[in-house]
Design a protein around this motif. Structure first.
Motif, mmCIF file in Angstrom:
data_model
loop_
_atom_site.group_PDB
_atom_site.id
_atom_site.type_symbol
_atom_site.label_atom_id
_atom_site.label_comp_id
_atom_site.label_asym_id
_atom_site.label_seq_id
_atom_site.Cartn_x
_atom_site.Cartn_y
_atom_site.Cartn_z
ATOM 1 N N LEU A 71 56.009 21.121 31.166
ATOM 2 C CA LEU A 71 57.405 21.526 31.322
ATOM 3 C C LEU A 71 58.151 21.443 29.993
ATOM 4 C CD1 LEU A 71 58.504 19.875 34.698
ATOM 5 C CD2 LEU A 71 57.809 22.241 34.286
ATOM 6 N N GLY A 72 57.910 20.376 29.242
ATOM 7 C CA GLY A 72 58.589 20.202 27.966
ATOM 8 C C GLY A 72 58.213 21.262 26.947
ATOM 9 N N ALA A 73 57.004 21.813 27.088
ATOM 10 C CA ALA A 73 56.552 22.859 26.169
ATOM 11 C C ALA A 73 57.005 24.247 26.604
ATOM 12 C CB ALA A 73 55.036 22.830 26.050
ATOM 13 N N GLY A 74 57.744 24.315 27.717
ATOM 14 C CA GLY A 74 58.241 25.597 28.185
ATOM 15 C C GLY A 74 57.376 26.264 29.223
ATOM 16 N N GLY A 75 56.379 25.561 29.736
ATOM 17 C CA GLY A 75 55.507 26.128 30.746
ATOM 18 C C GLY A 75 56.181 26.221 32.100
ATOM 19 N N THR A 76 55.599 26.983 32.989
ATOM 20 C CA THR A 76 56.153 27.165 34.326
ATOM 21 C C THR A 76 55.847 25.961 35.199
ATOM 22 O OG1 THR A 76 54.165 28.229 35.196
ATOM 23 C CG2 THR A 76 55.811 29.645 34.123
ATOM 24 N N ALA A 77 56.608 25.821 36.283
ATOM 25 C CA ALA A 77 56.358 24.739 37.233
ATOM 26 C C ALA A 77 54.971 24.864 37.853
ATOM 27 C CB ALA A 77 57.430 24.742 38.318
ATOM 28 N N ALA A 78 54.540 26.105 38.101
ATOM 29 C CA ALA A 78 53.217 26.324 38.696
ATOM 30 C C ALA A 78 52.124 25.828 37.765
ATOM 31 C CB ALA A 78 53.025 27.804 39.000
ATOM 32 N N ALA A 79 52.255 26.109 36.473
ATOM 33 C CA ALA A 79 51.259 25.647 35.505
ATOM 34 C C ALA A 79 51.263 24.128 35.408
ATOM 35 C CB ALA A 79 51.527 26.259 34.132
ATOM 36 N N ALA A 80 52.447 23.528 35.469
ATOM 37 C CA ALA A 80 52.554 22.073 35.403
ATOM 38 C C ALA A 80 51.897 21.426 36.620
ATOM 39 C CB ALA A 80 54.025 21.664 35.316
ATOM 40 N N VAL A 81 52.158 21.966 37.806
ATOM 41 C CA VAL A 81 51.577 21.415 39.027
ATOM 42 C C VAL A 81 50.063 21.586 39.024
ATOM 43 C CG1 VAL A 81 51.423 21.707 41.529
ATOM 44 C CG2 VAL A 81 53.655 21.696 40.407
ATOM 45 N N ALA A 82 49.584 22.758 38.623
ATOM 46 C CA ALA A 82 48.142 23.012 38.616
ATOM 47 C C ALA A 82 47.424 22.065 37.663
ATOM 48 C CB ALA A 82 47.872 24.463 38.218
ATOM 49 N N THR A 83 47.969 21.890 36.462
ATOM 50 C CA THR A 83 47.353 21.009 35.482
ATOM 51 C C THR A 83 47.355 19.570 35.967
ATOM 52 O OG1 THR A 83 48.111 22.458 33.695
ATOM 53 C CG2 THR A 83 47.430 20.234 33.089
ATOM 54 N N SER A 84 48.498 19.125 36.490
ATOM 55 C CA SER A 84 48.610 17.756 36.983
ATOM 56 C C SER A 84 47.655 17.494 38.146
ATOM 57 C CB SER A 84 50.057 17.495 37.423
ATOM 58 O OG SER A 84 50.182 16.222 38.002
ATOM 59 N N THR A 85 47.585 18.429 39.068
ATOM 60 C CA THR A 85 46.721 18.270 40.238
ATOM 61 C C THR A 85 45.260 18.200 39.837
ATOM 62 O OG1 THR A 85 48.299 19.441 41.648
ATOM 63 C CG2 THR A 85 46.021 19.273 42.438
ATOM 64 N N PHE A 86 44.872 19.083 38.934
ATOM 65 C CA PHE A 86 43.467 19.122 38.535
ATOM 66 C C PHE A 86 43.058 17.818 37.862
ATOM 67 C CE2 PHE A 86 39.687 20.419 36.272
ATOM 68 C CZ PHE A 86 39.074 21.250 37.190
ATOM 69 N N LEU A 87 43.918 17.288 37.009
ATOM 70 C CA LEU A 87 43.595 16.034 36.333
ATOM 71 C C LEU A 87 43.572 14.857 37.307
ATOM 72 C CD1 LEU A 87 45.651 16.351 33.012
ATOM 73 C CD2 LEU A 87 43.181 16.584 33.323
ATOM 74 N N GLY A 88 44.326 14.962 38.410
ATOM 75 C CA GLY A 88 44.377 13.878 39.373
ATOM 76 C C GLY A 88 43.221 13.855 40.354
ATOM 77 N N ILE A 89 42.454 14.942 40.421
ATOM 78 C CA ILE A 89 41.352 15.015 41.379
ATOM 79 C C ILE A 89 40.327 13.915 41.142
ATOM 80 C CG2 ILE A 89 39.352 16.422 42.029
ATOM 81 C CD1 ILE A 89 41.109 18.876 41.810
ATOM 82 N N ARG A 90 40.186 13.487 39.868
ATOM 83 C CA ARG A 90 39.160 12.497 39.540
ATOM 84 C C ARG A 90 39.322 11.214 40.362
ATOM 85 N NH1 ARG A 90 43.326 11.736 36.309
ATOM 86 N NH2 ARG A 90 43.825 9.639 35.523
ATOM 87 N N ASN A 91 40.564 10.864 40.718
ATOM 88 C CA ASN A 91 40.776 9.624 41.455
ATOM 89 C C ASN A 91 40.063 9.629 42.804
ATOM 90 O OD1 ASN A 91 42.385 8.998 39.310
ATOM 91 N ND2 ASN A 91 44.294 8.830 40.439
#
Length: 230
Positions: A61-81
């Motif tokens: 978000l801080g880099a100007g990305g869309t909310a969809a890109a932020a959610v997708a990136t965050s979700t993918f990184l969280g799958i490891r848990n």
């Protein structure tokens, strides 16, 4: 009256909780700098509760990305848990109802690492390590996140205080202890090169998502959890 002395497992859990919780200060400040308010920042920490995923979200978000890109990136990184449950199931069963939900919420890198660092023939110590670390990190991370968010509203432009680089530094601080094996180091290096190469070409957030996919394809997620140090 002297305070009771904690056993080694609880001491380890407490030290990890304090060290990890401190990163919440940077996250809170960066979150409001990225456009979220204090309440949204608090909700993100309470509900997502995964440092890497949260830093990725506000970073996009801080880099100007869309909310969809932020959610997708965050979700993918969280799958490891979710994969940590496989290693934890042997000594954490049975968990039901609210206890199961609470256990799932605090299944993170730190709680898993401290639990698995205890002797294999001491399931009681492993459970203590898991709960003390998971709950400790949860409480401190959320409390310090609020402090960071409140302070972040007062400091103005984050670049004036060096906070524009804090997300990457804090993320590296969270990830670095996990890169114990050569395999993990090699995959991390490849993913970093991919992200850097794609940054000028793709919208904000997408290079991180592609790099994460590369990491999975190379087998990062298949690395044994026991290799994770604290």
């Amino acid at each position: 009256m002297p305070l009771p002395r904690l056993d080694p497992t609880r001491q380890q859990a407490l030290s990890v909780s304090i060290a990890t919780g401190a990163y919440g200060l940077s996250f809170g400040a960066l979150s409001v700098a990225a456009g979220l308010d204090v309440w949204q920042t608090m909700a993100l920490s309470l509900l997502v509760f995964s440092g890497g995923s949260q830093f990725a979200f506000v970073g996009v978000l801080g880099a100007g990305g869309t909310a969809a890109a932020a959610v997708a990136t965050s979700t993918f990184l969280g799958i490891r848990n979710g994969f940590y449950g496989v290693a934890l199931a042997e000594f954490m069963r049975p968990l039901r109802g609210l206890r199961l939900a609470w256990g799932a919420q605090v299944t993170i890198d730190e709680s898993t690492a401290v639990a698995l660092a205890q002797p294999h023939d001491r399931p009681d110590a492993r459970r203590v390590g898991f709960w003390w670390t998971g709950v400790g990190v949860f409480v401190l991370w959320n409390a310090i996140t609020v402090l960071g968010a409140v302070l972040g509203q007062q400091i103005g432009d984050p670049a004036d205080w060096g906070l524009d680089a804090a997300a990457a530094a804090a993320f590296l601080g969270l990830v670095w202890p996990r890169l114990a094996s050569r395999r993990a180091q090699a995959v991390a290096a490849i993913s970093a090169v991919v992200a850097l190469a794609l940054t000028p070409l793709l919208p904000a957030g997408v290079p991180i998502l592609v790099a994460a996919l590369v990491g999975v394809a190379a087998g990062w997620q298949a690395a044994p959890v026991e290799e994770v140090p604290e």
